[in-house]
Design a protein around this motif. Structure first.
Motif, short mmCIF file in Angstrom:
data_model
loop_
_atom_site.label_atom_id
_atom_site.label_comp_id
_atom_site.label_asym_id
_atom_site.label_seq_id
_atom_site.Cartn_x
_atom_site.Cartn_y
_atom_site.Cartn_z
N GLY A 296 1.04 -1.18 -0.13
CA GLY A 296 0.15 -0.09 -0.07
C GLY A 296 0.93 1.22 -0.03
N ARG A 297 1.85 1.02 0.70
CA ARG A 297 3.12 2.54 0.79
C ARG A 297 3.04 2.61 -1.14
N LEU A 298 3.80 1.85 -1.13
CA LEU A 298 4.81 1.68 -2.67
C LEU A 298 3.30 2.38 -3.55
N GLY A 299 1.99 2.38 -3.61
CA GLY A 299 1.01 2.31 -4.14
C GLY A 299 0.87 0.91 -5.40
N THR A 300 0.86 -0.35 -4.84
CA THR A 300 0.53 -0.82 -5.43
C THR A 300 -0.12 -2.22 -5.07
N THR A 301 -0.48 -3.17 -5.37
CA THR A 301 -0.84 -4.68 -5.06
C THR A 301 -0.84 -6.46 -5.08
N ILE A 302 -1.08 -6.74 -5.30
CA ILE A 302 -0.71 -8.22 -5.90
C ILE A 302 -1.75 -9.07 -5.92
N SER A 303 -1.99 -9.56 -6.69
CA SER A 303 -2.81 -11.27 -6.84
C SER A 303 -2.21 -11.96 -6.56
N LEU A 304 -2.59 -12.85 -5.74
CA LEU A 304 -2.48 -14.70 -5.49
C LEU A 304 -3.20 -15.32 -6.28
N GLY A 305 -3.33 -15.06 -7.42
CA GLY A 305 -3.63 -16.20 -8.68
C GLY A 305 -2.46 -16.87 -9.10
N VAL A 306 -2.52 -17.96 -8.68
CA VAL A 306 -0.66 -18.90 -9.76
C VAL A 306 -1.89 -20.02 -10.32
N LEU A 307 -1.21 -20.52 -11.12
CA LEU A 307 -1.13 -21.83 -11.92
C LEU A 307 0.09 -22.78 -11.88
N LEU A 308 -0.14 -23.96 -11.40
CA LEU A 308 0.94 -24.24 -10.80
C LEU A 308 1.03 -25.94 -11.45
N GLY A 309 1.94 -26.28 -12.89
CA GLY A 309 2.06 -27.21 -13.30
C GLY A 309 3.36 -28.28 -13.26
N GLY A 310 3.06 -29.33 -13.35
CA GLY A 310 3.77 -29.99 -13.40
C GLY A 310 3.32 -31.73 -13.96
N PRO A 311 4.40 -32.16 -14.45
CA PRO A 311 3.69 -33.92 -14.16
C PRO A 311 3.12 -33.93 -12.99
N ALA A 312 1.57 -35.35 -13.37
CA ALA A 312 1.24 -36.37 -12.53
C ALA A 312 1.73 -37.15 -11.55
N GLY A 313 1.93 -36.70 -10.13
CA GLY A 313 2.82 -37.72 -9.24
C GLY A 313 3.91 -36.56 -9.16
N SER A 314 4.48 -35.16 -9.26
CA SER A 314 5.60 -34.59 -9.23
C SER A 314 5.13 -33.64 -7.47
N GLY A 315 4.49 -33.63 -6.63
CA GLY A 315 4.07 -33.26 -5.61
C GLY A 315 3.76 -31.80 -5.75
N LYS A 316 2.48 -31.71 -6.56
CA LYS A 316 2.04 -30.14 -6.49
C LYS A 316 1.51 -29.77 -5.55
N SER A 317 0.55 -30.75 -4.86
CA SER A 317 -1.01 -30.87 -4.00
C SER A 317 0.06 -30.73 -2.46
N ALA A 318 0.79 -31.78 -2.51
CA ALA A 318 2.17 -31.24 -1.62
C ALA A 318 2.61 -29.92 -0.72
N LEU A 319 3.23 -29.90 -2.55
CA LEU A 319 4.31 -28.61 -2.29
C LEU A 319 2.97 -27.16 -1.68
N VAL A 320 1.78 -27.70 -2.14
CA VAL A 320 1.43 -25.74 -1.45
C VAL A 320 0.94 -26.23 -0.46
N ARG A 321 0.54 -27.33 0.13
CA ARG A 321 -0.20 -27.21 1.28
C ARG A 321 2.03 -27.56 2.66
N ALA A 322 2.27 -27.74 2.62
CA ALA A 322 3.57 -27.26 2.86
C ALA A 322 4.16 -25.28 3.17
N VAL A 323 3.51 -24.93 1.95
CA VAL A 323 3.75 -24.10 2.21
C VAL A 323 3.33 -22.90 2.51
N ALA A 324 1.65 -22.91 2.48
CA ALA A 324 0.40 -23.02 3.58
C ALA A 324 1.24 -22.96 5.01
#
Length: 751
Positions: free
Chosen positions: A264-292
């Motif tokens: 806000g002080r910098l006069g900008t905003t952020i969008s928290l929308g992410v498309l996470l791509g990767g082969p099946a079984g590469s750990g995409k959901s596990a990554l999101v849960r770990a970071v969250a």
């Protein structure tokens, strides 16, 4: 009126597509006698009762036999040849099914995914069932859902999903009943699907509403929506190979959740929308849960195929309910898995429009939305708008070093024998993702347990990993059409120069990419093998595949051609997409002259011209082929479009000549490695005599000689010169001198 019934003999010879899917096949006359049509349910009685779906047996089947798989016979308590009483039963939808299974499967497979795996199956209490979807007689409306279930099961369970068995604990009604999208499916003492039959099965302890967790909000129609427990989240350190992606996602979520005032002080905003791509079984959901968990946010999961299976209004209500729960839960992440099911690139429907609206509202509210996909090209491009999924994070396939690190983590609690070399295992698993490596470790552990049932301190040896590698294939190669044989280039007789050229052109780029990068040169992109029929072109590629250092995708030229406009080009794109996913990969195009003939000289409406254009684009287009080598094979190199043969494409033309006398002797020695030859057999002299015999002819000669020995006596211990003489009268040379001469001139002209 009593239902008709027949007693038949069980035969353990199911069709390949029926295996473990609850399908039995009957002769058409038997179907008529029982008043059945393909897809109808039947009750089966042996030592115990079960139920199944009937289909018509193949032509030539016996009317006295019921063709079933091992799972069905096990549910009947019978062996091959047992007597089965078959009775038609009414088609009764199941209102509720409860199952039990291995702990790791119960933890990984959601009830919604489980329902899709059982969809169209008739189940009975105490039956064993598999996760393989019933796709033999699917309803047209659920085909896309079944495909989504396949991808998601491979993603969450890994290769083991194809062999996992579950037990049916309870069914309502008690007799065999059909699983539909309205069936309430759940794990014993665990979670269940929601919304199909409101109030029929409340969440049990350990589910979202159990002790220690918050009671989730109720969506319209009784659907429960709520976050995952933080205790389920892995630590980022347990996800080797994903640390760079974890840091990028952590920085984004931490800034958006905890430091918005700086923005806000910098006069900008952020969008928290992410498309996470990767082969099946590469750990995409596990990554999101770990970071969250790291940033103190709660994860609200949404499986897109589940929403896509609902009617439009019910799907819209479900989306809005989940989004409302996310917005009301403080720092929260909406995790949408397999997003292409709900927002496909081809023909997005009204639910996709609602989905985009819900995503925009959720992101604007300050919550985060992470959508995962194994096929980014199949996702609606509209989702990449600045106010939706503005950031894209990709998870590549792990290289050998990362696979070594993942194996170290996965075997942390496994007692390994001293001979286990994880570096070697990592080098022999190209294309494997984390879920595949986990399946490999499990399979090795099972084999070790079978060997050491009575040992006090069992260990997993290198032999267990080697045996596991024979059955565990990478998820990315589930549709590979080449059955790998246990042969290498050392098993190929003669062709010394050809083998050296192929090693340099194919194996070196796949095995030593760093060396090419260090020297600043691009490795060869492709090779064309040409030569007379039967001289070993396909066998050479099989031997290259047998090296075990690369995955192999094999198609015959005509297999990619379709009469529908655009489908052939789509097949080419899909082939190369799979190759990039499974890299390092060898693509083998057999009969390439049928796939890429000279443009402008065919009368097929331009289909092959478009396929050639698609091939050229894939070979040296904007998206580079990294760690992918293409090998083509043909008997008529003059019929292949010249543009395909220039440098940067199939740039190396390798002539596979017919064998001469010495080469034929080498081929005979290689082919007779497991054939007991009598001392009077002189392979060197025989090789000199077999003029105009190809490599295939030489192998056929030895097979025929062995059959001649068997005709003489089934107790024969050796193949003698007399048997070979008999075989020579039956096996004729197949090489055409005119064709061989023309190919030799073509090779000479090419230098």
């Amino acid at each position: 009126m009593a239902q008709p019934d027949l007693t038949l003999t069980a035969s353990l010879r199911p069709a390949a597509l029926d295996a473990r899917r609850g399908v039995v096949r009957l002769h058409p006359e038997v179907l008529t006698a029982l008043g059945l049509r393909p897809g109808d349910p039947v009750r089966l009685a042996g030592r115990r009762e079960t139920a199944g779906i009937v289909a018509a047996a193949k032509p030539g089947a016996s009317p006295a036999l019921l063709y079933a798989d091992d799972l069905t016979l096990g549910n009947l308590g019978l062996h091959d040849g047992g007597q089965v009483r078959v009775t038609p039963v009414p088609l009764t939808p199941a209102s509720r099914v409860t199952l039990a299974g291995p702990v790791e499967v119960v933890a990984a497979v959601s009830p919604e995914m489980l329902r899709l795996a059982l969809l169209g199956k008739v189940v009975t209490a105490d039956d064993d069932v598999s996760l393989l979807p019933q796709d033999v007689l699917p309803d047209a409306s659920v085909r896309s859902l079944i495909e989504a279930a396949r991808r998601s099961l491979a993603n969450t369970v890994g290769f083991a999903w194809t062999s996992t068995l579950l037990t049916v604990v309870a069914v309502e009604p008690a007799a065999g009943a059909l699983v539909t999208m309205d069936t309430l499916v759940g794990w014993e003492h665990g979670r269940a699907t929601h919304g199909a039959v409101p109030g029929r099965l409340a969440p049990a302890e350990g589910s979202f509403g159990g002790p220690g967790g918050r009671r989730p909000a109720e969506a319209p129609g009784g659907a429960a929506v709520g976050p995952l427990e933080e205790d389920d989240a892995p630590d980022v350190d347990e996800l080797p190979g994903l640390r760079a992606q974890a840091e990028e996602l952590t920085e984004l979520l931490d800034l958006g959740f905890h430091h918005r005032e700086v923005l806000g002080r910098l006069g900008t905003t952020i969008s928290l929308g992410v498309l996470l791509g990767g082969p099946a079984g590469s750990g995409k959901s596990a990554l999101v849960r770990a970071v969250a968990a790291r940033v103190g946010a709660r994860v609200h999961p949404l499986w897109a195929p589940e929403v896509a299976a609902l009617a439009n209004q019910a799907a819209a209500d479900r989306l809005r309910a989940v989004a409302a729960a996310v917005r009301a839960d403080g720092p929260a992440v909406l995790l949408v898995t397999d997003v292409e099911a709900i927002a496909p690139a081809d023909e997005p429907g009204p639910v996709a429009t609602v989905f985009r609206q819900v995503l925009a509202e959720t992101v604007r509210s300050g919550a985060a939305v992470v959508c995962t996909t194994g096929r980014p090209e199949a996702v609606d491009p509209a989702l990449r708008a600045p106010d939706l999924l503005s950031l894209r994070i990709s998870i590549p396939l792990p290289d050998p070093a990362l696979r070594r690190e993942q194996l170290t983590v996965l075997t942390r609690q496994v007692p390994l024998a001293d001979d286990v070399r994880l570096d070697e295992v990592a080098g022999r698993t190209p294309g494997f993702v984390a879920a595949d490596l986990a399946a490999l470790v499990r399979e090795a552990g099972v084999r070790a347990a079978l060997r050491q049932k009575s040992a006090e301190t069992p260990t997993v040896s290198m032999a267990d990993f080697t045996a596991a590698l024979e059955v565990v294939r990478p998820t990315t190669m589930a549709a590979s059409t080449l059955e790998l044989a246990s042969v290498t280039l050392d098993d190929v007789g003669d062709l010394v120069e050809v083998k050296q050229t192929l090693s340099e052109s194919v194996l070196w780029p796949l095995t030593y990419p760093d060396t090419f990068a260090r020297l600043g040169v691009q490795p060869p992109r492709g090779v064309l093998l040409y030569g007379p029929p039967g001289c070993g072109k396909t066998y050479l590629v099989t031997a290259l595949a047998g090296s075990g250092r690369a995955n192999v995708l094999s198609v015959k030229g005509a297999e990619l051609l379709s009469k529908w406009v655009g489908e052939s080009e789509r097949a080419v794109r899909e082939l190369f997409r799979r190759a990039r996913e499974a890299a390092p990969t060898l693509i083998f195009l057999d009969e390439v002259d049928a796939l890429a003939p000279v443009r402008g000289q065919t009368s097929d409406g331009g289909t092959t011209d478009r396929v050639v254009a698609a091939l050229l684009t894939e070979l040296d287009g904007v998206e580079t082929l990294r760690n992918v080598v293409v090998v083509g094979a043909t008997n008529r190199p003059d019929l292949v479009d010249p543009a395909l043969l220039r440098p940067g494409r199939l740039e190396r033309l390798v002539y596979v000549p017919p064998p001469d006398g010495a080469a034929r002797a080498d081929i005979l020695r290689a082919a007779s490695r497991h054939v007991p030859l009598a001392p009077d057999v002189d392979l060197a002299a025989l090789g000199e005599e077999l003029d105009r015999f190809s490599a295939a002819d030489c192998a056929a000669l030895l097979r025929e000689a062995a059959l001649a020995a068997m005709r003489e006596s089934l107790a024969a211990a050796t193949v003698t010169a007399a048997h070979i003489a008999t075989a020579r009268r039956r096996v004729r040379p197949s090489l055409d001198p005119a064709q061989v001469a023309w190919l030799a001139r073509y090779a000479a002209d090419r230098g």
